[in-house]
Design an enzyme around this catalytic site. Structure first.
Site, PDB file in Angstrom:
ATOM      1  N   GLU A 670      -2.160  -3.161  -7.258  1.00  0.00           N
ATOM      2  CA  GLU A 670      -0.898  -2.584  -7.395  1.00  0.00           C
ATOM      3  C   GLU A 670      -0.901  -2.065  -8.998  1.00  0.00           C
ATOM      4  O   GLU A 670      -0.736  -2.881  -9.957  1.00  0.00           O
ATOM      5  CB  GLU A 670       0.085  -3.714  -7.243  1.00  0.00           C
ATOM      6  CG  GLU A 670       1.553  -3.012  -7.230  1.00  0.00           C
ATOM      7  CD  GLU A 670       2.669  -4.060  -7.086  1.00  0.00           C
ATOM      8  OE1 GLU A 670       2.335  -5.389  -7.265  1.00  0.00           O
ATOM      9  OE2 GLU A 670       3.560  -3.995  -6.495  1.00  0.00           O
ATOM     10  N   HIS A 699       6.453   1.272  -2.374  1.00  0.00           N
ATOM     11  CA  HIS A 699       7.506   0.381  -2.200  1.00  0.00           C
ATOM     12  C   HIS A 699       8.993   1.284  -2.052  1.00  0.00           C
ATOM     13  O   HIS A 699      10.012   1.064  -1.647  1.00  0.00           O
ATOM     14  CB  HIS A 699       7.968  -0.655  -3.384  1.00  0.00           C
ATOM     15  CG  HIS A 699       6.744  -1.674  -3.195  1.00  0.00           C
ATOM     16  ND1 HIS A 699       5.532  -1.413  -3.991  1.00  0.00           N
ATOM     17  CD2 HIS A 699       6.641  -2.762  -2.532  1.00  0.00           C
ATOM     18  CE1 HIS A 699       4.858  -2.494  -3.759  1.00  0.00           C
ATOM     19  NE2 HIS A 699       5.463  -3.277  -2.911  1.00  0.00           N
TER      20      HIS A 699
END
Ligand code: GLN
Ligand code: ZN
Length: 756
Positions: A670, A699
């Protein structure tokens, strides 16, 4: 002030779960968000849940009940509200409840607070932001209202607040502010709060300071001293209990004891020892709340052993109360509803309600002698003995296999050699594009799973539907032109549970929900015995996907550390030993995938950072076994089989060396939100393998543009040569919608093509 008989208590817990025994709070809050119920109805449900759990705790024999550990979303957020520390961007929202939920989960044009893990647990708190515009101001109305509510019900209520040190240490400074520098502003607010609680009739207050179990500098220890000296100075206040948990407070214990506070709560299940207490003479006139019942795990307490700890403690403290080691937030409510569990296994367990009962029994024994609880002690001994001698805890075959694996079990050829072999075998373009594993978990997928559970479709029909999903996802990836495909993980309800269900040594609960964050609850599997893989777990799905395409399909597995982190794990042997057994099961799966023609296997370890011990002195040993387990899981394949891993949800700064030591051929991380800093860190740590820094944030539902992704890629290429760079989103896609995923991936593939 000395603890006197009129103000002491003997049996308590540090906090109560709040989601409701049947997740009533989740349903009510989500109902409120969706507009199905109004604020008054939400408040009614909350009030009822609080009343139930306080009364149950008191009726079970606690003589002090924590109040204020209830929350609509998160207790750190509640503390920020109480201290006037919500960020300015929500200040314009007039309705307090709307403002609260906007801070928690965002609203039209309003970014939510960040969320991160609460110490080394899988609970996530919201990170308060302290900036130049933060003007602290006390608003204790919510806590006072709860206290009043509890007292009206006749509850012996002990209000609980998060302490100023923990609050600031876990907050994030914005625009150059160091939150700890604002400590002096908070002290008068907390003093005011204590006065208000005292006026409202509280005899004690519990101030949670778990941050004291981390390594503290001399200056920080000084801040502990001045803070608690200031809070305990003055007599318009309740008795102060400072609660530490998740480890030993170490040198902070002596510092706390040197201030006039009346009590400390200590976690004897994760580090604190009775001899540490004996070494602090000032505890001889304080209340010690002894957390001898594990608040984080689900094993029944060895009451005999706990009683001897308590007996030793009695000699060195002013007064003793029995407690759980932490809040019961981290365990399910009760075993009552677990009728499906194997009865023998069930007899080894204690969930929240059972733990409260253990506290009662121990406190009774401290007061009235062990004879008073002879029957309970015998039952505890029998359960411990049954567990110790159960054949499922010791599988000779798996132990022999592990012992017999030679030194080279976790070693592959040098990375450079592997790279050449894999390049020849896979023939991938420069900047290969791929995804992290899951594709959207559609309603069709969830319906199929529900139908299977309800018995309206059989196993064969379920498999047929999953194959249909896999075929769709493969076709989509072919159409988009991705280079390394995945099967999409439709068959997985959860990346840990899926494996736990198929491995010996694990059990699943029917209703063992715990809060992960907000309204999200998880049902961690119970790892109780030796772990054995009896059959392949993923081969059927992956080979089916591979049969549909000429491009390589990545096999998808969850790594041993993550499987441990998201389960309730046996406590009768070191975690490292359990990790090796899980690793062996995963290793067997990688070998089977390879034998079935799969050339790339990804072993996800998103929780690698989560289990990192809180104290630096313990970290190296952990990283050693964690890395060892991953390597054991992944070194069984040929050198031309490519191993990937995926890491997320954390700042990797402290574990960069360990990431390199995993020795995965390709690591996806990430990075979209952390701006690729990780790449420089990895290079500095000597990492010279493949890397896929997430080029966009999954997200959010926003579709990133081609040029945005192109920029990310070009930025990444400043730190890593193109030959080692992979192109992928920053995490799995299961929470996203089909249309956004398609649009985002199309742009990602296009961006890679342009950069090439
Ligand atoms: N392979 C998993 C997925 O894509 C990884 C999930 C995660 O990183 N937590 O869903
Ligand atoms: Zn991820």
């Amino acid at each position: 002030m000395t603890v006197t008989t009129h103000n002491r208590f003997t049996a308590t817990v540090l906090g109560l779960p709040r989601i409701g025994p049947r997740r009533e709070l989740k349903r009510a809050v989500e109902g409120y968000w969706a507009g199905r119920i109004d604020a008054a109805e939400l408040e009614r449900v909350a009030r009822q849940l609080r009343a139930q759990s306080w009364s149950a705790a008191q009726d079970s024999g606690l003589d002090a009940v924590p109040v204020g550990t209830f929350s609509f979303y998160d207790q750190m957020l509640d503390t920020a509200v109480m201290l006037g520390a919500l960020p300015p961007r929500v200040a314009g929202i007039g309705d307090p409840l709307e403002r609260y939920f906007a801070a928690a989960r965002g609203a039209e044009g309003v970014e939510p607070l960040e969320m991160t893990k609460w110490f080394d647990t899988n609970y996530h708190y919201l990170v308060p932001e302290i900036g130049p515009d933060t003007r602290f101001a006390l608003d204790p109305s919510a806590l006072l209202a709860e206290l009043r509510e509890a007292r009206e019900l006749g509850i012996a209520a002990r209000p609980v607040v998060i302490g100023p040190l923990t609050f600031l240490a876990l907050s994030k400074g914005v625009d150059g502010v160091a939150p700890m520098d604002r400590l002096a502003e908070l002290i008068p607010l907390y003093r005011d709060l204590l006065a208000r609680l005292s006026d409202a009739g509280a005899a004690w207050v519990q101030i949670d300071e778990p941050v004291l179990v981390r390594d503290l500098s001399e200056a920080e220890l000084g801040a502990v001293r001045t803070t608690y000296a200031a809070l305990s100075d003055g007599d318009r206040r309740p008795n102060i209990l400072v609660a530490t948990y998740f480890g030993s407070p170490g040198p902070a214990l002596g510092v706390l004891a040197s201030t006039p506070i009346e009590g400390v709560a200590l976690d004897f299940r994760s580090g604190t020892t009775v001899s540490e207490v004996a070494a602090v003479p000032a505890l001889a006139d304080k209340l010690v709340v002894a957390g001898v019942v594990d608040g984080r795990n689900i094993w029944r307490t060895d009451l005999g052993a706990a009683l001897s700890e308590l007996a030793t403690l009695l000699g060195s403290v002013g007064a003793l109360a029995v407690s759980t080691s932490s809040s019961l937030l981290h365990v399910p409510y009760s075993l009552d509803t677990e009728t499906g569990l194997d009865p023998v296994l069930r007899s080894w367990l204690a969930f929240g309600a059972e733990k409260i009962d253990e506290v009662r029994v121990l406190a009774h024994a401290v007061g009235a002698g062990t004879d008073a609880v002879a029957a309970e002690l015998a039952a505890s001994r029998a359960a411990i003995e049954s567990r110790r001698s159960d054949p499922r805890l010791h599988n000779a075959a798996v132990r022999a296999r592990l012992a017999g694996l030679g030194e080279d079990r976790a070693r592959r050829a040098p990375a450079q050699r592997r790279r050449e072999l894999q390049r020849a075998q896979l023939r991938l373009p420069l900047l290969p594009t791929t995804t992290i594993g899951s594709y959207p978990q559609t309603t069709a997928i969830r319906t199929a799973r529900a139908d299977l559970r309800a018995g309206t479709i059989d196993d064969a029909q379920y498999r047929e539907r999953m194959r249909g999903e896999i075929a769709d996802v493969i076709a989509l990836q072919e159409k988009l032109g991705l280079d390394v495909l995945v099967h999409g993980e439709p068959e997985r309800n959860d990346m840990v549970q899926y494996f736990a269900e198929q491995l010996d040594g694990f059990a699943a609960t029917d209703n063992g929900w715990v809060q992960s964050y907000g309204t999200r609850c998880v049902r961690p599997p119970i790892l109780y015995g030796d772990v054995v893989r009896t059959a392949p777990m993923t081969v059927e799905w992956i080979t089916y996907a591979q049969s549909l395409t000429g491009k390589p399909v990545k096999g998808m597995l969850t790594g041993p550390v993550t499987i441990l982190a998201w389960s309730f794990v046996r406590d009768d042997q070191p975690l490292a030993d359990t990790a090796r057994q899980v690793a062996l099961a995963i290793r067997d799966e990688t070998v089977d995938l390879e034998a079935a023609g799969i050339r790339i296997v990804q072993v996800d370890e998103p929780a690698l950072r989560e289990l990192l011990p809180l104290r630096r002195a313990d970290q190296e040993q952990y990283l050693d076994w964690a890395v060892g387990a991953f390597r054991l899981a992944t070194a069984g394949v040929r050198d031309d089989t490519q191993i990937h891993t995926h890491l997320c949800y954390s700042e990797f700064g402290e574990i960069i060396g360990a990431i390199a030591a995993l020795d995965a051929d390709v690591t996806s991380v990430e990075a979209a939100r952390s701006h690729m800093e990780i790449l420089d860190d990895l290079t500095t740590a000597g990492y010279a393998l493949g890397i896929g820094p997430g080029v966009y944030d999954i997200h959010s539902p926003r579709v990133p543009s081609v040029s945005e992704i192109e920029n990310s890629l070009r930025e990444a290429m400043k730190a890593v040569p193109a030959e080692r760079l992979w192109v992928n989103p920053d995490c799995g896609l299961k929470t996203r919608g089909r249309a956004e995923v398609e649009a985002s991936l199309r742009n990602m593939v296009e961006a890679a093509a342009r950069v090439r």
